[in-house]
Design an enzyme around this catalytic site. Structure first.
Site, PDB file in Angstrom:
ATOM      1  N   ASN A   1     -68.305 -70.904  11.832  1.00 23.38           N
ATOM      2  CA  ASN A   1     -68.050 -69.496  12.078  1.00 23.38           C
ATOM      3  C   ASN A   1     -66.695 -69.826  12.662  1.00 23.38           C
ATOM      4  OD1 ASN A   1     -68.895 -66.804  12.836  1.00 23.38           O
ATOM      5  ND2 ASN A   1     -68.484 -67.379  14.963  1.00 23.38           N
TER       6      ASN A   1
ATOM      7  N   SER B   1     -71.824 -66.596  11.366  1.00 24.25           N
ATOM      8  CA  SER B   1     -72.440 -65.953  12.458  1.00 24.25           C
ATOM      9  C   SER B   1     -72.777 -66.614  14.245  1.00 24.25           C
ATOM     10  CB  SER B   1     -74.300 -66.332  12.331  1.00 24.25           C
ATOM     11  OG  SER B   1     -75.565 -65.203  13.454  1.00 24.25           O
TER      12      SER B   1
ATOM     13  N   CYS C   1     -95.310 -45.023   1.898  1.00 26.38           N
ATOM     14  CA  CYS C   1     -95.864 -45.907   1.121  1.00 26.38           C
ATOM     15  C   CYS C   1     -95.202 -47.013   0.594  1.00 26.38           C
ATOM     16  CB  CYS C   1     -96.322 -45.267  -0.353  1.00 26.38           C
ATOM     17  SG  CYS C   1     -94.345 -44.721  -0.975  1.00 26.38           S
TER      18      CYS C   1
ATOM     19  N   HIS D   1     -82.713 -58.127   8.629  1.00 29.72           N
ATOM     20  CA  HIS D   1     -83.099 -57.299   9.419  1.00 29.72           C
ATOM     21  C   HIS D   1     -82.431 -55.801   8.091  1.00 29.72           C
ATOM     22  CE1 HIS D   1     -80.348 -58.857  12.692  1.00 29.72           C
ATOM     23  NE2 HIS D   1     -81.413 -58.799  13.361  1.00 29.72           N
TER      24      HIS D   1
ATOM     25  N   ASP E   1     -65.248 -74.923  13.087  1.00 28.87           N
ATOM     26  CA  ASP E   1     -63.978 -73.823  14.136  1.00 28.87           C
ATOM     27  C   ASP E   1     -63.182 -73.255  12.585  1.00 28.87           C
ATOM     28  OD1 ASP E   1     -63.279 -71.122  15.072  1.00 28.87           O
ATOM     29  OD2 ASP E   1     -64.004 -72.270  17.019  1.00 28.87           O
TER      30      ASP E   1
END
Ligand SMILES: [Zn+2]
Length: 250
Positions: A216, A191, A129, A118, A233
Site C-alpha cells: 500500500n 487498503s 426478493c 461492501h 510501501d
C-alpha cells in the site's frame, strides 16, 4: 523486497487477496477517504431512510446516477487482470474486496472466487426478493421519470452496495473468513486496513501463522503487527502485476 514478494507468490497455492481503494485509483475511481472524497460533500442516505422515505430513495438514486455518469465506464487495470491470471493457474483461494466498483468481476474474477464485502455498484438488487439485474435500464427509468425504480415484485430496487447503517451480508462474510481459514498466503493490496470488520479478514488468516504481505502507498493499520511477513510501501499497480508475472514465469 520485490524478490521476496515473488518468492511468496511462487510458493503459495491458496492465496487470499484482500483489496481496497488503492487498486482502483489507476482505473480512475476516486478513493472515498481521499481529499476529493464524495462523503465530504454529500449527505449520505442511511439504509433505514432509504427503506422508509421516497425522498431519500430519490436522493440515493440521484447520487448513484451521478457516480455512474462520472466513473461507471471505468475499466479494470493491470492489478485486476494479474489477479485473474493467478486464478487461472489455480493459485487464488479468494479475492475479498472492499471496493464497490465491480472491477474484479469485470476483469474476469469468477463469482466463486470473489467476495465483495461492501457490495457492488455494477448490480441492482431488489430489497424484497433479492433479484439482481443490470443497472443501466433502471438508471434510464430514473432519468426519465425521477421516480426511484421498483422491482416487478413491488420491492424497492437499490444498487447492490452496502449502505450506511445496512448490515453486511453474513453469508458473504462467512465465505471470506472460510477462505482466510484455508489460505496459505494473505496479501492485502491498496487498503489502509482501517475499516472493520473487512480488515479483520486477512488478520484472521495470520492467526494461524499464515504469511502476510501488505502492499500500500502510505500507512496501514496493520503495519506494526508482528504477523506481517512483508510490507511494501508503494503503488500496487507499479509493484504487484510485475511480481505476479515473475512468479508465473518461475
Ligand atoms: Zn423484487
Amino acid at each position: 523486497m520485490i524478490d521476496k514478494l515473488v518468492d511468496l507468490i511462487t510458493a503459495a497455492e491458496r492465496i487470499l487477496v484482500f483489496t481496497g481503494a488503492g487498486i482502483s485509483t489507476a482505473s480512475g475511481i476516486p478513493d472515498y477517504r481521499g481529499p476529493q472524497g464524495v462523503w465530504k460533500t454529500r449527505t449520505p442516505v442511511f439504509y433505514d431512510e432509504f427503506m422508509t422515505s421516497v425522498d431519500r430513495r430519490r436522493d440515493y438514486w440521484q447520487q448513484k446516477m451521478e457516480d455512474a455518469e462520472e466513473w461507471g465506464a471505468a475499466e479494470p487495470n493491470e492489478v485486476h487482470r494479474a489477479l485473474v491470471r493467478l486464478e487461472r493457474v489455480d493459485k487464488i483461494e479468494m479475492v475479498v474486496t472492499q471496493n464497490v466498483d465491480g472491477l474484479h468481476a469485470a476483469a474476469g474474477t469468477s463469482r466463486e472466487k470473489l467476495v465483495e464485502i461492501h457490495g457492488t455498484n455494477r448490480e441492482i438488487e431488489c430489497q424484497t426478493c433479492r433479484e439482481r439485474s443490470a443497472p443501466e435500464p433502471h438508471f434510464a427509468t430514473f432519468r426519465e421519470t425521477g421516480d426511484p425504480p421498483l422491482c416487478h415484485c413491488g420491492g424497492y430496487l437499490k444498487p447492490a452496495t452496502i449502505s450506511f447503517g445496512q448490515n453486511l451480508r453474513a453469508d458473504e462474510m462467512a465465505r471470506a473468513f472460510d477462505a482466510a481459514d484455508r489460505c496459505d498466503l494473505a496479501m492485502a493490496l491498496g487498503s489502509t486496513l482501517t475499516v472493520n470488520p473487512a480488515a479483520s479478514v486477512p488478520l484472521y488468516a495470520t492467526e494461524r501463522g499464515t504469511p502476510y504481505v501488505i502492499v500500500n502507498r502510505g500507512e496501514t493499520a496493520h503495519d506494526r503487527l508482528r504477523t506481517v511477513t512483508l510490507r511494501i510501501d508503494g503503488d500496487v499497480g507499479a509493484i504487484v502485476p510485475g511480481a505476479i508475472e515473475r512468479a508465473l514465469a518461475a
